[in-house]
Design a protein around this motif. Sequence first.
Motif, PDB file in Angstrom:
ATOM      1  N   ASP A 239     -13.907 -26.568 -51.137  1.00 37.30           N
ATOM      2  CA  ASP A 239     -12.672 -27.338 -50.901  1.00 37.30           C
ATOM      3  C   ASP A 239     -11.486 -26.747 -51.660  1.00 37.30           C
ATOM      4  O   ASP A 239     -10.359 -27.194 -51.469  1.00 37.30           O
ATOM      5  CB  ASP A 239     -12.860 -28.790 -51.370  1.00 37.30           C
ATOM      6  N   TRP A 240     -11.741 -25.809 -52.567  1.00 36.51           N
ATOM      7  CA  TRP A 240     -10.706 -25.246 -53.433  1.00 36.51           C
ATOM      8  C   TRP A 240     -10.083 -26.312 -54.349  1.00 36.51           C
ATOM      9  O   TRP A 240      -8.883 -26.288 -54.627  1.00 36.51           O
ATOM     10  CB  TRP A 240      -9.600 -24.561 -52.624  1.00 36.51           C
ATOM     11  N   VAL A 269     -18.861 -18.702 -42.105  1.00 40.13           N
ATOM     12  CA  VAL A 269     -18.330 -19.108 -43.403  1.00 40.13           C
ATOM     13  C   VAL A 269     -16.807 -18.988 -43.450  1.00 40.13           C
ATOM     14  O   VAL A 269     -16.239 -17.899 -43.336  1.00 40.13           O
ATOM     15  CB  VAL A 269     -18.955 -18.269 -44.535  1.00 40.13           C
ATOM     16  N   SER A 270     -16.161 -20.133 -43.640  1.00 42.35           N
ATOM     17  CA  SER A 270     -14.726 -20.203 -43.874  1.00 42.35           C
ATOM     18  C   SER A 270     -14.529 -20.993 -45.163  1.00 42.35           C
ATOM     19  O   SER A 270     -15.435 -21.058 -46.000  1.00 42.35           O
ATOM     20  CB  SER A 270     -14.023 -20.850 -42.673  1.00 42.35           C
ATOM     21  N   SER A 271     -13.362 -21.620 -45.346  1.00 42.84           N
ATOM     22  CA  SER A 271     -13.162 -22.440 -46.543  1.00 42.84           C
ATOM     23  C   SER A 271     -11.941 -23.326 -46.347  1.00 42.84           C
ATOM     24  O   SER A 271     -11.115 -23.119 -45.459  1.00 42.84           O
ATOM     25  CB  SER A 271     -12.984 -21.570 -47.798  1.00 42.84           C
ATOM     26  N   GLY A 272     -11.843 -24.350 -47.215  1.00 41.71           N
ATOM     27  CA  GLY A 272     -10.659 -25.198 -47.270  1.00 41.71           C
ATOM     28  C   GLY A 272     -10.462 -26.112 -46.082  1.00 41.71           C
ATOM     29  O   GLY A 272     -11.332 -26.300 -45.247  1.00 41.71           O
ATOM     30  N   GLY A 273      -9.267 -26.699 -46.035  1.00 45.40           N
ATOM     31  CA  GLY A 273      -8.858 -27.545 -44.924  1.00 45.40           C
ATOM     32  C   GLY A 273      -9.037 -29.031 -45.147  1.00 45.40           C
ATOM     33  O   GLY A 273      -8.566 -29.838 -44.352  1.00 45.40           O
ATOM     34  N   LEU A 274      -9.719 -29.416 -46.225  1.00 48.17           N
ATOM     35  CA  LEU A 274     -10.034 -30.839 -46.405  1.00 48.17           C
ATOM     36  C   LEU A 274      -8.843 -31.634 -46.918  1.00 48.17           C
ATOM     37  O   LEU A 274      -8.607 -32.766 -46.482  1.00 48.17           O
ATOM     38  CB  LEU A 274     -11.209 -31.000 -47.371  1.00 48.17           C
ATOM     39  N   VAL A 275      -8.105 -31.054 -47.864  1.00 49.79           N
ATOM     40  CA  VAL A 275      -6.971 -31.753 -48.474  1.00 49.79           C
ATOM     41  C   VAL A 275      -5.749 -30.851 -48.406  1.00 49.79           C
ATOM     42  O   VAL A 275      -5.855 -29.622 -48.461  1.00 49.79           O
ATOM     43  CB  VAL A 275      -7.273 -32.146 -49.932  1.00 49.79           C
ATOM     44  N   PRO A 276      -4.563 -31.440 -48.282  1.00 55.32           N
ATOM     45  CA  PRO A 276      -3.361 -30.621 -48.081  1.00 55.32           C
ATOM     46  C   PRO A 276      -2.855 -29.924 -49.332  1.00 55.32           C
ATOM     47  O   PRO A 276      -2.052 -28.985 -49.235  1.00 55.32           O
ATOM     48  CB  PRO A 276      -2.334 -31.644 -47.585  1.00 55.32           C
ATOM     49  N   ASP A 277      -3.316 -30.339 -50.519  1.00 59.31           N
ATOM     50  CA  ASP A 277      -2.767 -29.782 -51.757  1.00 59.31           C
ATOM     51  C   ASP A 277      -3.745 -28.858 -52.478  1.00 59.31           C
ATOM     52  O   ASP A 277      -3.603 -28.604 -53.675  1.00 59.31           O
ATOM     53  CB  ASP A 277      -2.337 -30.908 -52.695  1.00 59.31           C
ATOM     54  N   ALA A 278      -4.737 -28.340 -51.778  1.00 58.92           N
ATOM     55  CA  ALA A 278      -5.688 -27.413 -52.401  1.00 58.92           C
ATOM     56  C   ALA A 278      -4.970 -26.137 -52.827  1.00 58.92           C
ATOM     57  O   ALA A 278      -4.065 -25.653 -52.136  1.00 58.92           O
ATOM     58  CB  ALA A 278      -6.808 -27.087 -51.433  1.00 58.92           C
ATOM     59  N   LYS A 279      -5.376 -25.597 -53.957  1.00 56.21           N
ATOM     60  CA  LYS A 279      -4.789 -24.354 -54.464  1.00 56.21           C
ATOM     61  C   LYS A 279      -5.673 -23.186 -54.024  1.00 56.21           C
ATOM     62  O   LYS A 279      -6.686 -22.875 -54.664  1.00 56.21           O
ATOM     63  CB  LYS A 279      -4.681 -24.402 -55.986  1.00 56.21           C
ATOM     64  N   THR A 281      -6.482 -19.324 -53.244  1.00 54.74           N
ATOM     65  CA  THR A 281      -6.121 -17.956 -53.606  1.00 54.74           C
ATOM     66  C   THR A 281      -6.336 -17.073 -52.384  1.00 54.74           C
ATOM     67  O   THR A 281      -7.467 -16.740 -52.021  1.00 54.74           O
ATOM     68  CB  THR A 281      -6.988 -17.463 -54.774  1.00 54.74           C
ATOM     69  N   VAL A 282      -5.241 -16.698 -51.746  1.00 55.19           N
ATOM     70  CA  VAL A 282      -5.302 -15.975 -50.474  1.00 55.19           C
ATOM     71  C   VAL A 282      -5.031 -14.493 -50.701  1.00 55.19           C
ATOM     72  O   VAL A 282      -4.158 -14.121 -51.489  1.00 55.19           O
ATOM     73  CB  VAL A 282      -4.279 -16.560 -49.480  1.00 55.19           C
ATOM     74  N   GLY A 283      -5.777 -13.669 -50.002  1.00 58.32           N
ATOM     75  CA  GLY A 283      -5.586 -12.230 -50.036  1.00 58.32           C
ATOM     76  C   GLY A 283      -6.522 -11.588 -49.040  1.00 58.32           C
ATOM     77  O   GLY A 283      -7.366 -12.273 -48.440  1.00 58.32           O
ATOM     78  N   PRO A 284      -6.406 -10.284 -48.802  1.00 57.82           N
ATOM     79  CA  PRO A 284      -7.281  -9.628 -47.834  1.00 57.82           C
ATOM     80  C   PRO A 284      -8.757  -9.884 -48.117  1.00 57.82           C
ATOM     81  O   PRO A 284      -9.229  -9.669 -49.232  1.00 57.82           O
ATOM     82  CB  PRO A 284      -6.927  -8.141 -48.001  1.00 57.82           C
ATOM     83  N   GLY A 285      -9.460 -10.414 -47.119  1.00 50.97           N
ATOM     84  CA  GLY A 285     -10.886 -10.670 -47.257  1.00 50.97           C
ATOM     85  C   GLY A 285     -11.231 -11.718 -48.293  1.00 50.97           C
ATOM     86  O   GLY A 285     -12.334 -11.716 -48.846  1.00 50.97           O
ATOM     87  N   TYR A 286     -10.329 -12.666 -48.543  1.00 47.04           N
ATOM     88  CA  TYR A 286     -10.513 -13.596 -49.658  1.00 47.04           C
ATOM     89  C   TYR A 286     -11.718 -14.521 -49.501  1.00 47.04           C
ATOM     90  O   TYR A 286     -12.202 -15.092 -50.487  1.00 47.04           O
ATOM     91  CB  TYR A 286      -9.241 -14.428 -49.873  1.00 47.04           C
ATOM     92  N   GLY A 306     -11.063 -14.328 -42.205  1.00 46.86           N
ATOM     93  CA  GLY A 306      -9.919 -14.565 -43.061  1.00 46.86           C
ATOM     94  C   GLY A 306      -9.279 -13.314 -43.606  1.00 46.86           C
ATOM     95  O   GLY A 306      -9.837 -12.649 -44.479  1.00 46.86           O
ATOM     96  N   MET A 307      -8.109 -12.959 -43.066  1.00 40.09           N
ATOM     97  CA  MET A 307      -7.318 -11.823 -43.513  1.00 40.09           C
ATOM     98  C   MET A 307      -8.118 -10.520 -43.518  1.00 40.09           C
ATOM     99  O   MET A 307      -8.072  -9.746 -44.464  1.00 40.09           O
ATOM    100  CB  MET A 307      -6.680 -12.100 -44.878  1.00 40.09           C
ATOM    101  N   ILE A 308      -8.862 -10.325 -42.456  1.00 42.72           N
ATOM    102  CA  ILE A 308      -9.529  -9.046 -42.208  1.00 42.72           C
ATOM    103  C   ILE A 308      -8.773  -8.389 -41.061  1.00 42.72           C
ATOM    104  O   ILE A 308      -8.737  -8.919 -39.952  1.00 42.72           O
ATOM    105  CB  ILE A 308     -11.007  -9.254 -41.846  1.00 42.72           C
ATOM    106  N   SER A 309      -8.138  -7.278 -41.336  1.00 38.17           N
ATOM    107  CA  SER A 309      -7.223  -6.720 -40.346  1.00 38.17           C
ATOM    108  C   SER A 309      -7.412  -5.236 -40.070  1.00 38.17           C
ATOM    109  O   SER A 309      -6.951  -4.739 -39.042  1.00 38.17           O
ATOM    110  CB  SER A 309      -5.766  -6.958 -40.784  1.00 38.17           C
ATOM    111  N   GLU A 310      -8.076  -4.503 -40.963  1.00 42.17           N
ATOM    112  CA  GLU A 310      -8.221  -3.064 -40.804  1.00 42.17           C
ATOM    113  C   GLU A 310      -9.664  -2.703 -40.463  1.00 42.17           C
ATOM    114  O   GLU A 310     -10.599  -3.284 -41.043  1.00 42.17           O
ATOM    115  CB  GLU A 310      -7.799  -2.336 -42.078  1.00 42.17           C
TER     116      GLU A 310
END
Length: 364
Positions: A239-240, A269-279, A281-286, A306-310
């Motif tokens: 939930d972060w 496997v993904s993550s988050g989305g449960l609460v709007p104020d979760a902190k 940490t986003v980055g490539p392949g996070y 999640g942020m896989i682009s290359e």
Amino acid sequence: MSALFEPITLRTLTIPNRIWLSPMCMYSAAAEGPETGVATDFHLAHLGARAAGGAGLVMVEATGVRPDARISPWDLGLWNDQQQDALARIAALIRSHGSVPAIQLAHAGRKASTAKASSGGGPLAAEDGGFPVVGASPIPFSDGYPAPAELTETQIAELVEDFASAARRALAAGFQVVEVHGAHGYLIHQFLSPLTNHRTDGYGGDFAGRSRLAREIATAVRAVWPADLPVLFRVSATDWVPEQPSWTVEESVLLAKELQAIGIDLIDVSSGGLVPDAKITVGPGYQVPFASQIREQAGVAVSTVGMISEPAQAEAVLTEGRADVVMLGRELLRDPYWPLHAAKTLGAERNWPVQYGYAVGARG
């Protein structure tokens, strides 16, 4: 051979490569009248293009198992014959391009009945097509959102059957893979997390109680799905919200083990989305580390997203043994032919659709 372009076999189904289209809501179904929840020509073109572009598996967006299960009135549904027939056309098109058609079944819970994302989202008033929402406990998603009605045990039993019924329809429509959506703050995730599940009955409390709905739905879907075809389950690994009792990657590992015992073949496997104020940490392949931990500790096949682009980035995820499959979302929205470009980059060239051969110097 590039790892991205090695086939993967789940049960008896061989999927031609490990670049899969992640399910993403398009908010493009009719919202009113007899065609509500029915896939349109947009969905046909959108999903068909990703199959033609070389994705090994093309997954239809979160599809409501009942009218009030949808995130918005413009989302797809699968509770009647008209919806099933429209999706059958899409499944057939995906297969005609050599890709595997998949569909994600979902219930949005307290995050249902919202406006389109392009309109800013947020709760939708009844006069604008909104509908009552339900949840694990009567806790609203955020300020300004309605408190969901807490589901009774009788309603929960009906909901489990709704998932099974939608899975039967998905099979009849020609889909070869079905995924249960247990992530991103939607209903199953609302039961899993102590942040949103304050129940005192058999569906709340400890891990066993909070995971009961997930297990019951997985069991019901697996029971109606052919034994030779795979069932997937998407989970938010965390939930972060580490400062409060919440859903964690350690509990995701436990859930993955139990789902595997039920007969789930891959954890998405993904993550988050449960609460709007979760902190977050986003980055490539996070989110790759979460998939890797679940794969290693639960001994189950996983996909990551999640942020896989290359191409080289995606290839490394597989060659390093951190996941079995790479799901692409936004990157495949930007470029439906990403898999074919990636094949060339990685020295695993694949034939373009013969109709486009003039543009790429090959006729298929």
